[in-house]
Enzyme design. Structure first.
Site, mmCIF file in Angstrom:
data_model
loop_
_atom_site.group_PDB
_atom_site.id
_atom_site.type_symbol
_atom_site.label_atom_id
_atom_site.label_comp_id
_atom_site.label_asym_id
_atom_site.label_seq_id
_atom_site.Cartn_x
_atom_site.Cartn_y
_atom_site.Cartn_z
ATOM 1 N N ALA A 65 29.126 36.149 14.779
ATOM 2 C CA ALA A 65 28.825 34.893 15.462
ATOM 3 C C ALA A 65 28.259 33.870 14.494
ATOM 4 O O ALA A 65 28.641 32.689 14.519
ATOM 5 C CB ALA A 65 27.847 35.148 16.609
ATOM 6 N N LYS A 66 27.343 34.309 13.635
ATOM 7 C CA LYS A 66 26.757 33.404 12.649
ATOM 8 C C LYS A 66 27.814 32.900 11.670
ATOM 9 O O LYS A 66 27.850 31.722 11.313
ATOM 10 C CB LYS A 66 25.623 34.107 11.895
ATOM 11 C CG LYS A 66 24.332 34.218 12.672
ATOM 12 C CD LYS A 66 23.753 32.840 12.947
ATOM 13 C CE LYS A 66 22.358 32.883 13.554
ATOM 14 N NZ LYS A 66 21.885 31.528 13.921
ATOM 15 N N PRO B 197 28.226 42.061 15.628
ATOM 16 C CA PRO B 197 28.544 40.924 16.505
ATOM 17 C C PRO B 197 27.702 39.686 16.180
ATOM 18 O O PRO B 197 28.215 38.557 16.184
ATOM 19 C CB PRO B 197 28.242 41.458 17.906
ATOM 20 C CG PRO B 197 28.410 42.940 17.778
ATOM 21 C CD PRO B 197 27.891 43.273 16.409
ATOM 22 N N TYR B 198 26.414 39.893 15.895
ATOM 23 C CA TYR B 198 25.534 38.777 15.545
ATOM 24 C C TYR B 198 25.994 38.111 14.245
ATOM 25 O O TYR B 198 26.081 36.874 14.159
ATOM 26 C CB TYR B 198 24.104 39.285 15.410
ATOM 27 C CG TYR B 198 23.127 38.284 14.843
ATOM 28 C CD1 TYR B 198 22.615 37.264 15.639
ATOM 29 C CD2 TYR B 198 22.714 38.360 13.512
ATOM 30 C CE1 TYR B 198 21.712 36.341 15.113
ATOM 31 C CE2 TYR B 198 21.815 37.453 12.993
ATOM 32 C CZ TYR B 198 21.317 36.445 13.791
ATOM 33 O OH TYR B 198 20.426 35.535 13.265
ATOM 34 N N MET B 199 26.297 38.925 13.235
ATOM 35 C CA MET B 199 26.731 38.372 11.956
ATOM 36 C C MET B 199 28.067 37.645 12.097
ATOM 37 O O MET B 199 28.283 36.589 11.492
ATOM 38 C CB MET B 199 26.837 39.478 10.908
ATOM 39 C CG MET B 199 25.499 40.007 10.440
ATOM 40 S SD MET B 199 24.516 38.723 9.621
ATOM 41 C CE MET B 199 23.260 39.735 8.835
#
Length: 209
Positions: free
Chosen positions: A128-129, A124-126
């Protein structure tokens, strides 16, 4: 020229603000809480209260460029990843464009363009980035995207590479990322590109120019 630092109270943000202040570079640290602003005020660094999930447009007034080094952190869930790392980054890029700032410097992540190849909990973080970077590239203002590898807390090495195979541990110290940000702020002509950041054997002058 004043640089607005979003995520200034994070580990990279604090180190960058201190380096910039010591070097005579004007920075404005955006933080969420008054007690966080006190840390900067005690060092002679301007601070402003602003919230990535709320009111922050006032923080941009009188600034010339943005450094975004904010993050929801490892102890929050996907909801904060969406609101901070994705939507917060998108909002700040749009505000910077609308207010006519000259450049937006994003601290992203290595291989963010391939989120499904990341460990499951990091996807999810990647993602988003990845989406925030793509929005920035098409937002209509000059930009620079720094893509550090795995972050560590060791002292700065002042050695860099952008080649995965040339980095001993495919990592970079937070202190070295802060030095890279200072180098970029000193060189406003560097723009409209993405740069992978890992510890290696090259200088910043070689790597980011």
């Amino acid at each position: 020229m004043t640089t607005l630092v979003i995520g200034a109270h994070g580990q990279i943000g604090r180190q960058f603000c201190e380096l910039a202040h010591q070097d005579g570079v004007a920075v404005r640290a955006m933080v969420r809480k008054p007690e966080q602003a006190e840390w900067f005020a005690s060092r002679g660094i301007e601070a402003v209260i602003g919230d990535l999930e709320g009111d922050m447009e006032h923080a941009f007034e009188g600034c010339d460029e943005v450094v975004f080094t904010a993050g929801s952190g490892p102890h929050t869930g996907p909801d904060k990843t969406l609101l901070i790392d994705l939507y917060g980054a998108i909002r700040t890029a749009d505000i910077a464009r609308d207010k006519g700032l000259s450049r937006y410097v994003m601290v992203s992540a290595i291989r963010a363009e391939k989120p499904l190849e990341a460990p499951e909990k990091m996807r999810p973080y990647m993602a988003a980035k990845f989406a925030a970077d793509r929005h920035l590239e098409s937002a209509g203002l000059s930009y620079l995207i720094l893509k550090p590898g795995r972050l560590t807390d060791e002292a700065a090495t002042h050695g860099f590479t952008d080649v995965f195979e040339d980095s001993a541990n495919q990592s970079i110290t937070r202190a070295d990322v802060a030095h890279a940000l200072l180098h970029v702020v000193r060189h406003p002509e560097i723009k409209n590109r993405a740069v992978t950041l890992l510890n290696g054997e090259r200088s910043l002058d070689e790597l980011i120019r």
